[in-house]
Design a protein around this motif. Structure first.
Motif, PDB file in Angstrom:
ATOM      1  N   CYS A 102       0.846  -1.245  -0.090  1.00 16.07           N
ATOM      2  CA  CYS A 102      -0.176   0.006   0.063  1.00 16.07           C
ATOM      3  C   CYS A 102       0.773   0.998   0.124  1.00 16.07           C
ATOM      4  O   CYS A 102       2.052   1.283   0.207  1.00 16.07           O
ATOM      5  CB  CYS A 102      -0.849  -0.137   1.253  1.00 16.07           C
ATOM      6  N   TRP A 103       0.288   2.384  -0.186  1.00 18.90           N
ATOM      7  CA  TRP A 103       1.126   3.479  -0.342  1.00 18.90           C
ATOM      8  C   TRP A 103       1.421   3.892   1.162  1.00 18.90           C
ATOM      9  O   TRP A 103       2.867   4.581   0.957  1.00 18.90           O
ATOM     10  CB  TRP A 103       0.264   4.655  -0.632  1.00 18.90           C
ATOM     11  N   ALA A 104       1.091   3.650   2.044  1.00 17.62           N
ATOM     12  CA  ALA A 104       1.548   3.868   3.464  1.00 17.62           C
ATOM     13  C   ALA A 104       2.916   3.201   3.583  1.00 17.62           C
ATOM     14  O   ALA A 104       3.914   3.582   4.094  1.00 17.62           O
ATOM     15  CB  ALA A 104       0.669   3.598   4.440  1.00 17.62           C
TER      16      ALA A 104
ATOM     17  N   GLY B 141      -1.141  13.867   2.940  1.00 16.10           N
ATOM     18  CA  GLY B 141      -1.663  14.195   1.707  1.00 16.10           C
ATOM     19  C   GLY B 141      -0.584  14.590   0.825  1.00 16.10           C
ATOM     20  O   GLY B 141      -0.553  14.069  -0.541  1.00 16.10           O
ATOM     21  N   GLU B 142       0.168  15.782   1.257  1.00 18.74           N
ATOM     22  CA  GLU B 142       0.945  16.316   0.295  1.00 18.74           C
ATOM     23  C   GLU B 142       2.066  15.460  -0.313  1.00 18.74           C
ATOM     24  O   GLU B 142       2.511  15.257  -1.390  1.00 18.74           O
ATOM     25  CB  GLU B 142       1.709  17.543   0.897  1.00 18.74           C
ATOM     26  N   ASN B 143       2.629  14.798   0.820  1.00 19.00           N
ATOM     27  CA  ASN B 143       3.693  13.601   0.563  1.00 19.00           C
ATOM     28  C   ASN B 143       3.436  12.405  -0.388  1.00 19.00           C
ATOM     29  O   ASN B 143       3.946  12.034  -1.278  1.00 19.00           O
ATOM     30  CB  ASN B 143       4.478  13.188   1.732  1.00 19.00           C
ATOM     31  N   ARG B 144       2.039  12.115  -0.367  1.00 22.18           N
ATOM     32  CA  ARG B 144       1.538  10.952  -1.050  1.00 22.18           C
ATOM     33  C   ARG B 144       1.352  11.399  -2.415  1.00 22.18           C
ATOM     34  O   ARG B 144       1.824  10.752  -3.447  1.00 22.18           O
ATOM     35  CB  ARG B 144       0.199  10.493  -0.509  1.00 22.18           C
ATOM     36  N   VAL B 145       0.840  12.525  -2.568  1.00 18.68           N
ATOM     37  CA  VAL B 145       0.387  13.245  -4.027  1.00 18.68           C
ATOM     38  C   VAL B 145       1.773  13.422  -4.636  1.00 18.68           C
ATOM     39  O   VAL B 145       2.331  13.065  -5.815  1.00 18.68           O
ATOM     40  CB  VAL B 145       0.006  14.637  -4.019  1.00 18.68           C
ATOM     41  N   ARG B 146       2.926  13.766  -3.848  1.00 17.94           N
ATOM     42  CA  ARG B 146       4.408  13.969  -4.673  1.00 17.94           C
ATOM     43  C   ARG B 146       4.870  12.666  -5.048  1.00 17.94           C
ATOM     44  O   ARG B 146       5.388  12.560  -5.989  1.00 17.94           O
ATOM     45  CB  ARG B 146       5.286  14.604  -3.572  1.00 17.94           C
ATOM     46  N   VAL B 147       5.045  11.699  -4.090  1.00 19.92           N
ATOM     47  CA  VAL B 147       5.461  10.331  -4.394  1.00 19.92           C
ATOM     48  C   VAL B 147       4.816   9.585  -5.538  1.00 19.92           C
ATOM     49  O   VAL B 147       5.280   9.011  -6.438  1.00 19.92           O
ATOM     50  CB  VAL B 147       5.433   9.335  -3.009  1.00 19.92           C
TER      51      VAL B 147
END
Length: 271
Positions: A91-93, A105-111
């Motif tokens: 998963c993304w986590a 949220g910000e880091n998830r979008v960037r990655v």
């Protein structure tokens, strides 16, 4: 071809037309030891790191087919680390944890953006299918003070479910909605009453304040030629649709007197 510039330093003019103070071997070493394009420029002794300078360096890196997957820029992780982490994650986590990045949220979008840019297969990174528990059921109580805000959405749903196209005015108008009915386009004003008055009646204000700065000014009736229908929602869920000609000249009504125009019940939404 090697030459000398006006201050005596060697320079190179190659087939790409670039006048350089560094050769290909120096570029290879700079790329291997750097983690960003600006770092490469600095390693080559270039004082300026403008977009033009960086583009020149990038053209030569592409010509030599040099590996830049270890570049991180301002990031703390490289493209290669991202590739390896995505493969082993479920998963993304997991991905963000593997990169040592705070999961927000910000880091998830960037990655995710970097993963898409690299063309990585991320189909397996789905949210875990956890069974819902009793604690997951939405139990927030109804706030009748929000009825006025919600009423327009209720009106839009009510008309749409009856096959009527609904539109919002582009600019503030006396009406709240435009509804296409079998009688043509109808201008609808939405009104609400959250609770009964002291005498036990549903008293609904159907007037408007004049366009003046003084908020204490008394209300005046709507012009019956500017409104076609009143859509009224009461605090018990009752819905009324009343032609403006029926309410012409009035600024307030007792809903009980207009039972013939009661068209629905949204009480289940207010429990």
């Amino acid at each position: 071809m090697r030459g000398t510039d006006i201050v005596g330093a060697p320079h190179y003019v190659d087939t790409m037309g670039d006048r350089r103070s560094w050769n290909d071997n120096q570029l290879r070493e700079a790329v291997e030891s750097s983690s960003s394009w600006r770092a490469v420029a600095r390693a080559l002794g270039l004082k300026g790191t403008s977009a033009g300078v960086i583009r020149t360096v990038q053209r030569h890196v592409a010509r030599l087919e040099l590996d830049t997957s270890h570049f991180t820029g301002q990031r703390r992780w490289s493209d290669q680390l991202l590739r390896e982490t995505v493969i082993g994650a479920s998963c993304w986590a997991d991905v963000l944890a593997g990169l040592g990045v705070i999961d927000n949220g910000e880091n998830r979008v960037r990655v995710k953006g970097h993963a898409v840019r690299l063309g990585l297969d991320c189909m397996h990174l789905k949210k875990l299918d956890l069974s819902a528990t009793a604690e997951d059921v939405f139990v927030e109580p109804v706030r009748l003070e929000s009825l006025r805000t919600a009423a327009s959405a209720l009106a839009m749903a009510w008309f749409t479910l009856r096959g009527c196209a609904v539109a919002l005015p582009v600019e503030p108008q006396e009406y709240d909605l435009l509804v296409t009915t079998s009688k043509g386009i109808q201008r609808v004003q939405v009104k609400t009453c959250a609770s009964r008055n002291g005498r036990g009646y549903w008293y609904v204000g159907v007037g408007r304040r004049p366009y003046v700065l003084d908020k204490s000014a008394g209300k005046m009736p709507y012009d019956p030629e500017s409104i076609d229908l009143f859509f009224i929602v009461l605090g018990d869920g009752s819905i009324y649709v009343i032609p403006s000609s029926v309410l012409a000249g009035r600024v307030g009504i007792s809903a009980e007197s207009y039972a013939a125009y009661r068209v629905g019940d949204a009480s289940s939404l207010l429990r």
